[in-house]
Structures are given as C-alpha cells and as structure tokens.
Design an enzyme around this catalytic site. Structure first.
Site, short mmCIF file in Angstrom:
data_model
loop_
_atom_site.label_atom_id
_atom_site.label_comp_id
_atom_site.label_asym_id
_atom_site.label_seq_id
_atom_site.Cartn_x
_atom_site.Cartn_y
_atom_site.Cartn_z
N ARG A 116 -9.84 0.81 -3.10
CA ARG A 116 -11.27 0.55 -3.22
C ARG A 116 -11.45 -0.79 -3.92
O ARG A 116 -10.67 -1.14 -4.82
CB ARG A 116 -11.98 1.65 -4.03
CG ARG A 116 -12.22 2.95 -3.28
CD ARG A 116 -13.21 2.79 -2.13
NE ARG A 116 -13.49 4.03 -1.41
CZ ARG A 116 -12.97 4.37 -0.25
NH1 ARG A 116 -12.09 3.58 0.34
NH2 ARG A 116 -13.31 5.50 0.34
N HIS A 131 -12.27 -3.18 5.93
CA HIS A 131 -12.15 -1.72 5.66
C HIS A 131 -11.66 -0.98 6.90
O HIS A 131 -12.27 -0.01 7.36
CB HIS A 131 -13.50 -1.14 5.18
CG HIS A 131 -13.32 0.14 4.40
ND1 HIS A 131 -14.07 0.47 3.30
CD2 HIS A 131 -12.45 1.18 4.57
CE1 HIS A 131 -13.69 1.65 2.82
NE2 HIS A 131 -12.69 2.10 3.59
P1 NAP Z 1 -5.29 11.34 -3.58
O1 NAP Z 1 -4.38 12.20 -2.77
O2 NAP Z 1 -6.37 11.97 -4.38
O3 NAP Z 1 -4.34 10.49 -4.54
C1 NAP Z 1 -4.83 9.71 -5.57
C2 NAP Z 1 -3.67 9.26 -6.42
O4 NAP Z 1 -4.17 8.41 -7.46
C3 NAP Z 1 -2.97 10.43 -7.10
O5 NAP Z 1 -1.59 10.20 -7.17
C4 NAP Z 1 -3.57 10.40 -8.51
O6 NAP Z 1 -2.75 10.94 -9.52
C5 NAP Z 1 -3.73 8.92 -8.72
N1 NAP Z 1 -4.71 8.65 -9.77
C6 NAP Z 1 -6.03 8.97 -9.79
N2 NAP Z 1 -6.58 8.57 -10.96
C7 NAP Z 1 -5.59 8.02 -11.68
C8 NAP Z 1 -5.53 7.45 -12.96
N3 NAP Z 1 -6.61 7.37 -13.75
N4 NAP Z 1 -4.34 6.98 -13.39
C9 NAP Z 1 -3.24 7.06 -12.62
N5 NAP Z 1 -3.23 7.60 -11.38
C10 NAP Z 1 -4.40 8.07 -10.93
O7 NAP Z 1 -5.99 10.24 -2.68
P2 NAP Z 1 -5.47 9.65 -1.28
O8 NAP Z 1 -5.79 10.54 -0.18
O9 NAP Z 1 -4.06 9.21 -1.46
O10 NAP Z 1 -6.43 8.37 -1.15
C11 NAP Z 1 -6.43 7.33 -2.11
C12 NAP Z 1 -7.61 6.41 -1.88
O11 NAP Z 1 -7.40 5.62 -0.71
C13 NAP Z 1 -8.93 7.09 -1.58
O12 NAP Z 1 -9.54 7.58 -2.75
C14 NAP Z 1 -9.73 5.98 -0.95
O13 NAP Z 1 -10.39 5.25 -1.97
C15 NAP Z 1 -8.66 5.10 -0.31
N6 NAP Z 1 -8.73 5.09 1.17
C16 NAP Z 1 -8.95 3.90 1.80
C17 NAP Z 1 -8.99 3.85 3.18
C18 NAP Z 1 -9.17 2.55 3.91
O14 NAP Z 1 -9.31 2.52 5.13
N7 NAP Z 1 -9.17 1.43 3.21
C19 NAP Z 1 -8.82 5.02 3.94
C20 NAP Z 1 -8.62 6.20 3.25
C21 NAP Z 1 -8.56 6.24 1.86
P3 NAP Z 1 -2.38 12.51 -9.52
O15 NAP Z 1 -1.44 12.66 -8.37
O16 NAP Z 1 -1.72 12.74 -10.81
O17 NAP Z 1 -3.68 13.24 -9.33
#
Ligand code: NAP
Length: 308
Positions: free
Chosen positions: A224, A271
C-alpha cells in the site's frame, strides 16, 4: 435458501455471476445470489470495500461479510459493520502477485534496464551476480509475502522475511519485532513490501529506516502507498536507493503532477500487481458460506484490533 448479496462495482458482476453458482453447487449450497435482496433477508454479503453497501446496519440477519479484496483498510474501520468480516485469500490473487514480484525482482537483479533502455551501441559486459548473492527482504509474511518468499527462495535468493508474529518458513530467515525490522532491512539489496496498511505499518520505510538498506538498493511496493514516506523516498533516491518500483500510492490514481511520474529512478505501475480472480475466489467464498451454515469457524477473519 441462503441469500447472498453481491456488493461490488458493475464491472465485477458478470464474472462473479458466472463463477459463483458453480462454486456454490460444488460446495453443496443452494444460494440465491443477487444485487438487490431486501437488507433484512440477507445471510451473507460479498463485498468490495468501494461497493454500494456502505451502511451495514440494515443487514440484521447477515452472518458474515466476505471481502473481495485482500486489503481491508477501507472497510475495517466501518463502524456499521459489526458482522464477522473475512478478507480475501485467493490462490489466483496469490499466483498473480508472485509473478509480478518475481518479475520486478528479476528486472532489478539482472539489471535488465541497462540493455532494454540502453540500445546505444555500447557493448555492456557486466555480469549480474547470482541470485544467491542478492539478499532480498520481504516485509509481511502473510498469504502473499510468504508465497513470494517461497518462490524467491526457490530461485536461489537469500530471503529474509519480517512479520508481526514469528514465522517458520523453509529456507527463509524469519524475523519479527522492532529489532527484527532493523535486522531485516540492514544491507538488503531488494526490499518488497507486502504489509497491510494499519497505524503500525504506515511510513514503515521512512528517513530512519531507508538508510539501513544497501547502497544501490531497490524497493518494490505492491503493498500500500502509505507504507512509504514519499518525501523520504525521494530524498533516499539521491543516496542509497537506486530505484523504486511502486504499484500503490497514497492517492490513486497517482495525480499527474506527482514527482514519481517523472522521476528517472521510479517505475509507476497503476495498482495492477495482482487482483482477485473470480474463478478461484468463488471457491473461497463458497467455502466460507459453507462454514457459516454448518457452524464451523470462518476462514481469514479480520482482527479488528490489529486492523487486518
Ligand atoms: P496477510 O495475509 O494479512 O499478511 C500480512 C502480513 O503482514 C502478515 O505476515 C502480518 O504478520 C504482517 N504484518 C501486519 N502488521 C504488521 C506489523 N505491524 N509488523 C510486522 N508485520 C506485520 O495479507 P496478504 O494477503 O499477504 O496481503 C498483504 C497486502 O498486500 C494487503 O493488505 C494489500 O494491502 C496488498 N495487496 C496489494 C495488491 C496489489 O495489486 N497491489 C493486491 C492484493 C493485496 P502476521 O503474520 O504476524 O499477522
């Protein structure tokens, strides 16, 4: 009969109208899927954060809101949404993100720009290092970050990952906590951001953390926009950061006047790193409805206190 309300943009409706019924059937569910159910009759809402339903109060029988996106920052703070909220974990979305991240990592790792952009008669014979000599750090080891870490490890990169809770991933140096962040960033040559946007992750790359990266480092941000302090990044592009490939921004579409557009060391993509794929997402949605109907816990529930 289960009633599911589809609340997303018009463009999304045809593909989900095609993908969801077979997924419901395969899960043994009889679902009346519509965009116009009376609110008090709805059992589940399949929702995009920018969809037509913004006030969830009238949906008094709704058992869960099933988000169509992985990111939930635009929906998690909706105070009218008191139902369980599940985010999207879709194998198609994950595969797309792995392909996009690996492509951009390889672009920088191999120095492809020198040859693609430099068709100038200069015979450049610099050999890139092997992947095993190029440390990559991934911030966020969730559904997307872990899959990217696994693929980059398979290609030979030494991968360090950082997450809130401590993880164990084969071949990946997994770190957590503040000290873990410093360690993960120090000397990293390529940093990929796949964190959700929360108060804790905003500006995580800033004027104090950016200098930790190696000289000539590359940043790839499909997470993001606000994960990076824009001004600090622009300053760092004059020192240790060689290039930033940015897919996400504080304001989207990125305003024409934004300095990122014209900056020679920034690549802007609109994006498009990945998206939810209706066919595979339909299976995930059906599985969560099945769970709701038999009283099993929903998958991928958002933790409101953590914000993701
Ligand atoms: P997810 O499964 O919820 O994983 C988030 C990761 O970030 C987890 O490992 C989490 O730790 C870690 N995290 C969250 N807060 C943290 C903090 N304060 N300190 C350290 N680590 C932290 O999410 P995801 O499905 O992988 O997606 C990640 C992000 O990708 C989405 O939220 C979205 O913003 C982005 N995204 C972008 C696109 C695009 O096209 N550009 C598409 C899809 C998603 P834990 O494992 O310990 O909970």
């Amino acid at each position: 009969m289960i009633r599911a309300l589809f609340s997303a943009g018009d463009h999304a409706w045809p593909e989900y109208l095609e993908a969801l019924p077979p997924a419901f059937h395969a899960a043994g569910l009889t679902v009346d899927l519509s965009r116009t159910h009376a609110p008090d009759t709805v059992d589940y809402i399949i929702a995009a954060p920018n969809g037509p339903v913004q006030d969830f109060t009238p949906y008094t029988s709704c058992k869960a809101v099933l988000n169509l996106w992985a990111g939930v920052e635009d929906i998690v703070s909706n105070e009218t949404l008191t139902q369980p909220l599940a985010r999207m974990v879709d194998p198609g979305l994950t595969d797309g993100m792995v392909e996009w991240v690996v492509g951009h990592v390889m672009r920088h790792h191999l120095g492809m720009d020198a040859h693609i952009l430099g068709q100038d008669g200069v015979w450049r014979t610099d050999f890139p290092p092997l992947a095993q000599e190029r440390p990559v750090t991934i911030l966020g080891l969730g559904a997307l970050g872990a899959a990217c870490a696994e693929m980059l490890t398979t290609l030979g990169f030494p991968v360090t990952g950082w997450s809130r809770s401590q993880k164990t991933l084969q071949g990946v140096t997994c770190l957590s906590g503040d000290a873990g962040l410093t360690h993960a960033l120090t000397g990293a040559e390529i940093v990929v951001l796949l964190l959700p946007l929360t108060d804790a992750t905003t500006d995580i790359l800033n004027s104090e953390t950016l200098p930790l990266l190696a000289d000539g480092a590359f940043i790839i941000n499909p997470g993001r926009g606000p994960l990076i302090d824009d001004a600090a990044l622009i300053a760092a592009l004059d020192s240790n950061i060689a290039h930033a490939t940015l897919d996400v921004f504080r304001t989207e579409p990125l305003p024409e006047s934004h300095p990122f557009w014209k900056h020679a060391q920034v690549t802007v993509t609109p994006h498009i790193a990945s998206t939810t794929r209706a066919k595979t997402a339909a299976t995930c949605i059906a599985e969560n409805i099945r769970r709701g109907e038999v009283g099993e816990p929903f998958l991928h529930l958002v933790d409101r206190t953590k914000g993701y």
